[in-house]
Design a protein around this motif. Structure first.
Motif, PDB file in Angstrom:
ATOM      1  N   GLU A  17       0.817  -1.216   0.000  1.00  0.00           N
ATOM      2  CA  GLU A  17       0.000   0.000   0.000  1.00  0.00           C
ATOM      3  C   GLU A  17       0.852   1.268   0.000  1.00  0.00           C
ATOM      4  O   GLU A  17       0.523   2.230  -0.681  1.00  0.00           O
ATOM      5  N   HIS A  18       1.951   1.278   0.743  1.00  0.00           N
ATOM      6  CA  HIS A  18       2.792   2.475   0.779  1.00  0.00           C
ATOM      7  C   HIS A  18       3.419   2.755  -0.593  1.00  0.00           C
ATOM      8  O   HIS A  18       3.560   3.907  -0.991  1.00  0.00           O
ATOM      9  N   GLN A  19       3.761   1.707  -1.335  1.00  0.00           N
ATOM     10  CA  GLN A  19       4.318   1.881  -2.681  1.00  0.00           C
ATOM     11  C   GLN A  19       3.244   2.414  -3.631  1.00  0.00           C
ATOM     12  O   GLN A  19       3.495   3.330  -4.418  1.00  0.00           O
ATOM     13  N   ALA A  20       2.030   1.857  -3.555  1.00  0.00           N
ATOM     14  CA  ALA A  20       0.920   2.331  -4.394  1.00  0.00           C
ATOM     15  C   ALA A  20       0.593   3.785  -4.073  1.00  0.00           C
ATOM     16  O   ALA A  20       0.383   4.600  -4.986  1.00  0.00           O
ATOM     17  N   ALA A  21       0.578   4.135  -2.783  1.00  0.00           N
ATOM     18  CA  ALA A  21       0.274   5.510  -2.379  1.00  0.00           C
ATOM     19  C   ALA A  21       1.327   6.487  -2.915  1.00  0.00           C
ATOM     20  O   ALA A  21       0.988   7.582  -3.381  1.00  0.00           O
ATOM     21  N   GLU A  22       2.588   6.105  -2.859  1.00  0.00           N
ATOM     22  CA  GLU A  22       3.656   6.973  -3.363  1.00  0.00           C
ATOM     23  C   GLU A  22       3.557   7.142  -4.885  1.00  0.00           C
ATOM     24  O   GLU A  22       3.718   8.257  -5.407  1.00  0.00           O
ATOM     25  N   LEU A  23       3.272   6.064  -5.599  1.00  0.00           N
ATOM     26  CA  LEU A  23       3.084   6.150  -7.053  1.00  0.00           C
ATOM     27  C   LEU A  23       1.931   7.095  -7.400  1.00  0.00           C
ATOM     28  O   LEU A  23       2.044   7.938  -8.293  1.00  0.00           O
ATOM     29  N   LYS A  24       0.818   6.946  -6.691  1.00  0.00           N
ATOM     30  CA  LYS A  24      -0.359   7.789  -6.952  1.00  0.00           C
ATOM     31  C   LYS A  24      -0.072   9.252  -6.647  1.00  0.00           C
ATOM     32  O   LYS A  24      -0.504  10.147  -7.393  1.00  0.00           O
ATOM     33  N   LYS A  25       0.660   9.508  -5.574  1.00  0.00           N
ATOM     34  CA  LYS A  25       1.016  10.888  -5.214  1.00  0.00           C
ATOM     35  C   LYS A  25       1.883  11.516  -6.307  1.00  0.00           C
ATOM     36  O   LYS A  25       1.629  12.633  -6.755  1.00  0.00           O
ATOM     37  N   THR A  26       2.902  10.800  -6.744  1.00  0.00           N
ATOM     38  CA  THR A  26       3.798  11.303  -7.782  1.00  0.00           C
ATOM     39  C   THR A  26       3.055  11.481  -9.103  1.00  0.00           C
ATOM     40  O   THR A  26       3.267  12.465  -9.829  1.00  0.00           O
ATOM     41  N   GLU A  27       2.180  10.538  -9.422  1.00  0.00           N
ATOM     42  CA  GLU A  27       1.361  10.622 -10.641  1.00  0.00           C
ATOM     43  C   GLU A  27       0.497  11.878 -10.619  1.00  0.00           C
ATOM     44  O   GLU A  27       0.401  12.603 -11.612  1.00  0.00           O
ATOM     45  N   LYS A  28      -0.154  12.136  -9.485  1.00  0.00           N
ATOM     46  CA  LYS A  28      -1.019  13.312  -9.363  1.00  0.00           C
ATOM     47  C   LYS A  28      -0.222  14.600  -9.573  1.00  0.00           C
ATOM     48  O   LYS A  28      -0.668  15.501 -10.298  1.00  0.00           O
ATOM     49  N   GLU A  29       0.945  14.684  -8.958  1.00  0.00           N
ATOM     50  CA  GLU A  29       1.785  15.878  -9.121  1.00  0.00           C
ATOM     51  C   GLU A  29       2.167  16.092 -10.580  1.00  0.00           C
ATOM     52  O   GLU A  29       2.104  17.209 -11.094  1.00  0.00           O
ATOM     53  N   MET A  30       2.548  15.018 -11.246  1.00  0.00           N
ATOM     54  CA  MET A  30       2.958  15.131 -12.648  1.00  0.00           C
ATOM     55  C   MET A  30       1.758  15.492 -13.540  1.00  0.00           C
ATOM     56  O   MET A  30       1.874  16.340 -14.432  1.00  0.00           O
ATOM     57  N   ALA A  31       0.611  14.860 -13.295  1.00  0.00           N
ATOM     58  CA  ALA A  31      -0.590  15.156 -14.081  1.00  0.00           C
ATOM     59  C   ALA A  31      -0.999  16.620 -13.922  1.00  0.00           C
ATOM     60  O   ALA A  31      -1.363  17.283 -14.901  1.00  0.00           O
ATOM     61  N   GLN A  32      -0.931  17.126 -12.698  1.00  0.00           N
ATOM     62  CA  GLN A  32      -1.311  18.516 -12.478  1.00  0.00           C
ATOM     63  C   GLN A  32      -0.323  19.478 -13.136  1.00  0.00           C
ATOM     64  O   GLN A  32      -0.729  20.492 -13.702  1.00  0.00           O
ATOM     65  N   SER A  33       0.951  19.143 -13.114  1.00  0.00           N
ATOM     66  CA  SER A  33       1.947  19.968 -13.786  1.00  0.00           C
ATOM     67  C   SER A  33       1.706  19.996 -15.296  1.00  0.00           C
ATOM     68  O   SER A  33       1.762  21.059 -15.927  1.00  0.00           O
ATOM     69  N   LEU A  34       1.429  18.835 -15.876  1.00  0.00           N
ATOM     70  CA  LEU A  34       1.151  18.764 -17.318  1.00  0.00           C
ATOM     71  C   LEU A  34      -0.130  19.521 -17.676  1.00  0.00           C
ATOM     72  O   LEU A  34      -0.226  20.111 -18.755  1.00  0.00           O
ATOM     73  N   GLN A  35      -1.101  19.536 -16.778  1.00  0.00           N
ATOM     74  CA  GLN A  35      -2.327  20.307 -17.013  1.00  0.00           C
ATOM     75  C   GLN A  35      -2.026  21.806 -16.949  1.00  0.00           C
ATOM     76  O   GLN A  35      -2.506  22.580 -17.782  1.00  0.00           O
ATOM     77  N   GLN A  36      -1.218  22.192 -15.975  1.00  0.00           N
ATOM     78  CA  GLN A  36      -0.884  23.609 -15.830  1.00  0.00           C
ATOM     79  C   GLN A  36      -0.098  24.143 -17.024  1.00  0.00           C
ATOM     80  O   GLN A  36      -0.273  25.295 -17.414  1.00  0.00           O
ATOM     81  N   ASN A  37       0.735  23.302 -17.644  1.00  0.00           N
ATOM     82  CA  ASN A  37       1.496  23.798 -18.798  1.00  0.00           C
ATOM     83  C   ASN A  37       0.773  23.579 -20.127  1.00  0.00           C
ATOM     84  O   ASN A  37       1.319  23.865 -21.185  1.00  0.00           O
TER      85      ASN A  37
END
Length: 96
Positions: A17-37
């Protein structure tokens, strides 16, 4: 160039679960950055599924591939890509 992209995520059932949570957190950050640009124009969850429909605005199919394959969840995704072009019956003159 606009692309309709469906992404279905299939995390392994035995992933800690901790690995899945970290992947999801990093994914969200990257997705939001790509949306912002402006590269990731739209992002919608498909109700009842761990999947989304997205619209990407990139310069080429190669750029789309590079962008998608850099996502942290990419190794766990089934992806379907459809290039888009303006429909002659559309009342819109832009990509709103």
């Amino acid at each position: 160039m606009l692309f309709h992209v469906r992404m279905d995520v299939r995390l392994p059932a035995d992933m800690p679960e901790h690995q899945a949570a970290e992947l999801k957190k990093t994914e969200k950050e990257m997705a939001q950055s790509l949306q912002q640009n402006g590269k990731w124009r739209h992002l919608w969850r498909i109700a009842g599924q761990y999947a989304n429909i997205s619209i990407f605005d990139v310069g080429s199919i190669d750029e789309l591939h590079t962008t998608i394959s850099a996502l942290p969840l990419f190794p766990y995704m089934q992806i379907e890509v459809m290039p888009l072009c303006r429909h002659p019956s559309s009342i819109r003159t832009d990509d709103r």
